[in-house]
Design a protein around this motif. Structure first.
Motif, PDB file in Angstrom:
ATOM      1  N   ASP A 119       2.370 -16.394   5.992  1.00  0.00           N
ATOM      2  CA  ASP A 119       3.144 -16.596   4.767  1.00  0.00           C
ATOM      3  C   ASP A 119       3.739 -15.294   4.259  1.00  0.00           C
ATOM      4  OD1 ASP A 119       2.591 -19.405   4.579  1.00  0.00           O
ATOM      5  OD2 ASP A 119       0.553 -18.849   4.000  1.00  0.00           O
ATOM      6  N   SER A 120       3.021 -14.184   4.396  1.00  0.00           N
ATOM      7  CA  SER A 120       3.541 -12.895   3.936  1.00  0.00           C
ATOM      8  C   SER A 120       2.892 -11.771   4.734  1.00  0.00           C
ATOM      9  CB  SER A 120       3.273 -12.692   2.440  1.00  0.00           C
ATOM     10  OG  SER A 120       1.878 -12.576   2.193  1.00  0.00           O
ATOM     11  N   PHE A 121       3.678 -10.693   4.917  1.00  0.00           N
ATOM     12  CA  PHE A 121       3.168  -9.490   5.578  1.00  0.00           C
ATOM     13  C   PHE A 121       3.965  -8.300   5.051  1.00  0.00           C
ATOM     14  CE2 PHE A 121       3.694  -6.548   9.314  1.00  0.00           C
ATOM     15  CZ  PHE A 121       2.473  -5.905   9.129  1.00  0.00           C
ATOM     16  N   THR A 122       3.285  -7.371   4.403  1.00  0.00           N
ATOM     17  CA  THR A 122       3.933  -6.194   3.833  1.00  0.00           C
ATOM     18  C   THR A 122       3.153  -4.947   4.209  1.00  0.00           C
ATOM     19  OG1 THR A 122       2.706  -6.400   1.751  1.00  0.00           O
ATOM     20  CG2 THR A 122       4.877  -7.469   1.873  1.00  0.00           C
ATOM     21  N   VAL A 123       3.882  -3.831   4.248  1.00  0.00           N
ATOM     22  CA  VAL A 123       3.272  -2.528   4.532  1.00  0.00           C
ATOM     23  C   VAL A 123       3.780  -1.539   3.497  1.00  0.00           C
ATOM     24  CG1 VAL A 123       3.018  -0.644   6.187  1.00  0.00           C
ATOM     25  CG2 VAL A 123       3.095  -3.011   7.000  1.00  0.00           C
ATOM     26  N   THR A 124       2.885  -0.716   2.967  1.00  0.00           N
ATOM     27  CA  THR A 124       3.254   0.367   2.057  1.00  0.00           C
ATOM     28  C   THR A 124       2.709   1.677   2.607  1.00  0.00           C
ATOM     29  OG1 THR A 124       1.279  -0.002   0.711  1.00  0.00           O
ATOM     30  CG2 THR A 124       3.309  -1.122   0.030  1.00  0.00           C
ATOM     31  N   GLU A 125       3.306   2.782   2.153  1.00  0.00           N
ATOM     32  CA  GLU A 125       2.903   4.112   2.619  1.00  0.00           C
ATOM     33  C   GLU A 125       2.661   4.989   1.405  1.00  0.00           C
ATOM     34  OE1 GLU A 125       3.170   8.175   4.068  1.00  0.00           O
ATOM     35  OE2 GLU A 125       4.818   7.235   2.972  1.00  0.00           O
ATOM     36  N   ASN A 126       1.580   5.777   1.443  1.00  0.00           N
ATOM     37  CA  ASN A 126       1.195   6.547   0.267  1.00  0.00           C
ATOM     38  C   ASN A 126       1.847   7.922   0.208  1.00  0.00           C
ATOM     39  OD1 ASN A 126      -0.145   8.035   2.194  1.00  0.00           O
ATOM     40  ND2 ASN A 126      -2.204   7.694   1.368  1.00  0.00           N
ATOM     41  N   GLY A 127       2.752   8.217   1.123  1.00  0.00           N
ATOM     42  CA  GLY A 127       3.424   9.512   1.116  1.00  0.00           C
ATOM     43  C   GLY A 127       2.690  10.584   1.877  1.00  0.00           C
ATOM     44  N   ARG A 128       1.494  10.294   2.375  1.00  0.00           N
ATOM     45  CA  ARG A 128       0.710  11.294   3.114  1.00  0.00           C
ATOM     46  C   ARG A 128       0.346  10.788   4.515  1.00  0.00           C
ATOM     47  NH1 ARG A 128      -1.479  10.815  -1.838  1.00  0.00           N
ATOM     48  NH2 ARG A 128      -3.301   9.699  -1.045  1.00  0.00           N
ATOM     49  N   GLY A 129       1.138   9.839   5.023  1.00  0.00           N
ATOM     50  CA  GLY A 129       0.913   9.345   6.365  1.00  0.00           C
ATOM     51  C   GLY A 129      -0.130   8.260   6.474  1.00  0.00           C
ATOM     52  N   ILE A 130      -0.617   7.725   5.342  1.00  0.00           N
ATOM     53  CA  ILE A 130      -1.580   6.624   5.345  1.00  0.00           C
ATOM     54  C   ILE A 130      -0.856   5.352   4.923  1.00  0.00           C
ATOM     55  CG2 ILE A 130      -3.747   5.745   4.440  1.00  0.00           C
ATOM     56  CD1 ILE A 130      -4.025   8.231   6.172  1.00  0.00           C
ATOM     57  N   TYR A 131      -1.033   4.287   5.705  1.00  0.00           N
ATOM     58  CA  TYR A 131      -0.348   3.027   5.460  1.00  0.00           C
ATOM     59  C   TYR A 131      -1.366   1.954   5.081  1.00  0.00           C
ATOM     60  CZ  TYR A 131       3.420   5.385   7.938  1.00  0.00           C
ATOM     61  OH  TYR A 131       4.382   6.286   8.327  1.00  0.00           O
TER      62      TYR A 131
END
Length: 500
Positions: A119-131
Motif C-alpha cells: 500500500d505504501s513505501f517511503t524512504v527518508t534520509e537524515n542528511g548523514r547517510g542514514i536512511y
C-alpha cells in the motif's frame, strides 16, 4: 509487481485451476475463465526446458501480456514462464507460445494465495547517510519478511541489497550503505512469504548517496559547456583513471559515462536533452570515488562568432580573424596547440601569424561562468612558387614554322596558362602547339598553385619574314613579273608598228 517464483503448482494455483495443452512449436492455447479473478497468474510450461519460448497472452477484453510486451509482469525460468495478470476478466483467454522444438506445452491459470499488496513505501534520509524505510502491506501474513534494495534505475528489480530483517505488514527499518559507490539510487522494497511468493515496489524519489568511505573527491573540478558539449576538467594524479558521468536532472538516471586517463573530458550532450547533471570521480579497481554534481544547461552557451578568411591555403604569412560576442567574455587563441593570446577582452580584428605548412588556428571565447565557444580554422601556408620546367629552352629560338611545341612539367594541382589562355595538364605534364606570327613572339607560361604562388617562364621566339626560302621565291616572283612586263611592252610596241 506480482511475481511467482519457484512455487509448487498445488500451492501456486490453489483456486480454480484451469488447464490447456498443445504440442506444436507455435500454437495458440485457449483458456476459459468461468468467472473474473483477482490476483490471477498464468503458468506456461514446455517440455524441452533448455529451449527458449516467446509467450503472448490476450484477454477477452483485448488486453495483452507477453514476454516482450510486459516483461515486468513475467518471471522466466527454464521451461516455464509465470505471468502476473492481476484482475482478470471472465471469458476466453488466448495464449500463444512460439519456439523451436518446445515439445508438449501446458498452460495453467490460477490465483495467488495472498496478494502481498504494497500500500505504501517511503524512504527518508537524515542528511548523514542514514536512511529510514517505512512500509505498509495488506493481504499478507503477519510474518511477512521485508528487504530493501538500492538500484540505479526504476526497473528490473536488479539492485543491491541495502537492508534486511524487516518483518510484518507495517514497520520501519533504518540502514546505511557502506559498500555502495557514491551516486544516485532508487530504493525498492521486497516483501516475501516463506512459500516463495513475493512482491516488490520502487520508491518514487531518487537519493544521492555520498559514500564517505569511498575515494577522495577530485580537486579543482570544473564543468561547463564547450560549444554545446559538456566539458569537465580536474586536477589528477599520475597514471590515474577517472570516470565522467552525465545524469538526467529530473530522474537522476545515468545518461552517459566514460573512463579516461586524462584530466579533462568532453561528452556530447545526450540527444533530446538541453540540461544535464555532470560529475567526475576517481575510478580505481572498479570503485567509484566521491564526487560533486554540476548542473549544465545549453541555455548558457556562449553567443559569439569568429570570421576567418575563406581560403584553405594562402601565401600570406599573416591572416586576420574578426571576433564578436555578447556579454562579458575573454578571447584566447592557439596555433597548432601553441598559445598565441590569452584572456584578451577586445572585440574586433586579431592578427594571426602563420607557420609554413599546416596551421590549426583555434579561437576560444569564454564567458564568466567558464562556458566556451571554440572556432577552428585549418589553413595551409605555402610561400614557395610551384615548380615549372620546360623540356627545352625556347628563348631566342628562330624558326620559319607557323607554330612551336611547348612541353614541360609542373606541380600537380596548379593552374597553367600560356599568354593568359588555359593549358590542359595530363597529370603534371603539358604539351601543346603554340601558333607563331611573323616577327617576335613572346611566350609566357604561368603556373599558379592553390595558395596563389606563381612560377613564370617567358621566352621570345622569332619567325623572320625575310628568310632565305622566302627571298628566293620573292626574287623568282620579281623576275617573273619583270619578264611578263617586258613581254607586255614588246607586244604593245609590235602592235603599234603594225598599225603604222
Amino acid at each position: 509487481m506480482k511475481k511467482a517464483f519457484c512455487i509448487l503448482a498445488a500451492v501456486f494455483f490453489c483456486l480454480c485451476m484451469t488447464e490447456g495443452e498443445a504440442r506444436a512449436a507455435a500454437e495458440t492455447v485457449e483458456v476459459n475463465l468461468p468467472e473474473a479473478r483477482q490476483e490471477c497468474v498464468f503458468e506456461v510450461r514446455w517440455e524441452e526446458t533448455e529451449t527458449e519460448a516467446q509467450v503472448r497472452i490476450t484477454g477477452p477484453d483485448g488486453s495483452v501480456y507477453g514476454t516482450e510486451e510486459t516483461p515486468d509482469r513475467v518471471t522466466e525460468m527454464e521451461g516455464a514462464a509465470y505471468f502476473y495478470i492481476g484482475d482478470a476478466a471472465a471469458g476466453r483467454w488466448q495464449v500463444t507460445v512460439e519456439g523451436d522444438s518446445l515439445g508438449n506445452v501446458e498452460v495453467n491459470a490460477g490465483s495467488l494465495p495472498q496478494s502481498l499488496k504494497i500500500d505504501s513505501f517511503t524512504v527518508t534520509e537524515n542528511g548523514r547517510g542514514i536512511y529510514e524505510a517505512s512500509w505498509s502491506v495488506s493481504d499478507c501474513p503477519e510474518d511477512v519478511t521485508v528487504e530493501i534494495f538500492a538500484d540505479t534505475d526504476q526497473q528490473g528489480y536488479d539492485g543491491t541489497r541495502a537492508a534486511s530483517g524487516g518483518r510484518g505488514p507495517s514497520g520501519t527499518l533504518s540502514f546505511d550503505m557502506p559498500g555502495v559507490d557514491s551516486g544516485y539510487y532508487y530504493f525498492y522494497i521486497t516483501v516475501a512469504q516463506d512459500s516463495g511468493i513475493f512482491n516488490s515496489a520502487y520508491c518514487d524519489t531518487a537519493f544521492f548517496y555520498d559514500n564517505i568511505n569511498g575515494g577522495d573527491k577530485l580537486s579543482n573540478v570544473t564543468a561547463s559547456l564547450l560549444n554545446r558539449d559538456v566539458y569537465m576538467s580536474w586536477t589528477g594524479e599520475e597514471n590515474g583513471l577517472y570516470r565522467v558521468m552525465l545524469f538526467d536532472p529530473d530522474t537522476k538516471l545515468l545518461l552517459a559515462s566514460t573512463e579516461t586517463e586524462e584530466t579533462s573530458c568532453v561528452l556530447s550532450m545526450p540527444e533530446g536533452y538541453d540540461r544535464v547533471l555532470a560529475a567526475a570521480a576517481s575510478w580505481k579497481d572498479e570503485q567509484l570515488g566521491r564526487f560533486d554534481v554540476f548542473e549544465i544547461s545549453a541555455d548558457s552557451a556562449v553567443e559569439a562568432s569568429v570570421a576567418y578568411p575563406e581560403e584553405q591555403a594562402t601565401n600570406q604569412s599573416v591572416i586576420f580573424a574578426e571576433v564578436s560576442y555578447s556579454g562579458n567574455c575573454t578571447v584566447s587563441a592557439t596555433r597548432n596547440g601553441e598559445l598565441l593570446m590569452e584572456n584578451e577582452t577586445a572585440q574586433g580584428r586579431y592578427e594571426i601569424h602563420l607557420l609554413e605548412g599546416d596551421n590549426a588556428v583555434v579561437f576560444l571565447i569564454t564567458d564568466e561562468a567558464g562556458n566556451t565557444a571554440s572556432f577552428l580554422k585549418d589553413i595551409y601556408l605555402d610561400s614557395t612558387p610551384p615548380q615549372l620546367s620546360l623540356k627545352r629552352n625556347l628563348d631566342k629560338i628562330s624558326t620559319g614554322e607557323s607554330y612551336i611545341y611547348v612541353e614541360g612539367y609542373t606541380e600537380a594541382g596548379v593552374t597553367l596558362t600560356c599568354n593568359g589562355e588555359p593549358v590542359e595538364l595530363a597529370g603534371s605534364y603539358f604539351s601543346f602547339r603554340q601558333p607563331l606570327s611573323f616577327g617576335t613572339n613572346e611566350i609566357v607560361l604561368t603556373a599558379t598553385d592553390v595558395a596563389g604562388n606563381e612560377a613564370r617562364y617567358s621566352a621570345e621566339v622569332s619567325r623572320p619574314f625575310w628568310r632565305a626560302g622566302i627571298v628566293k621565291w620573292i626574287l623568282l616572283a620579281a623576275a617573273a613579273a619583270a619578264l611578263i612586263a617586258l613581254e607586255t611592252v614588246i607586244l604593245v610596241r609590235g602592235k603599234r608598228r603594225s598599225r603604222r
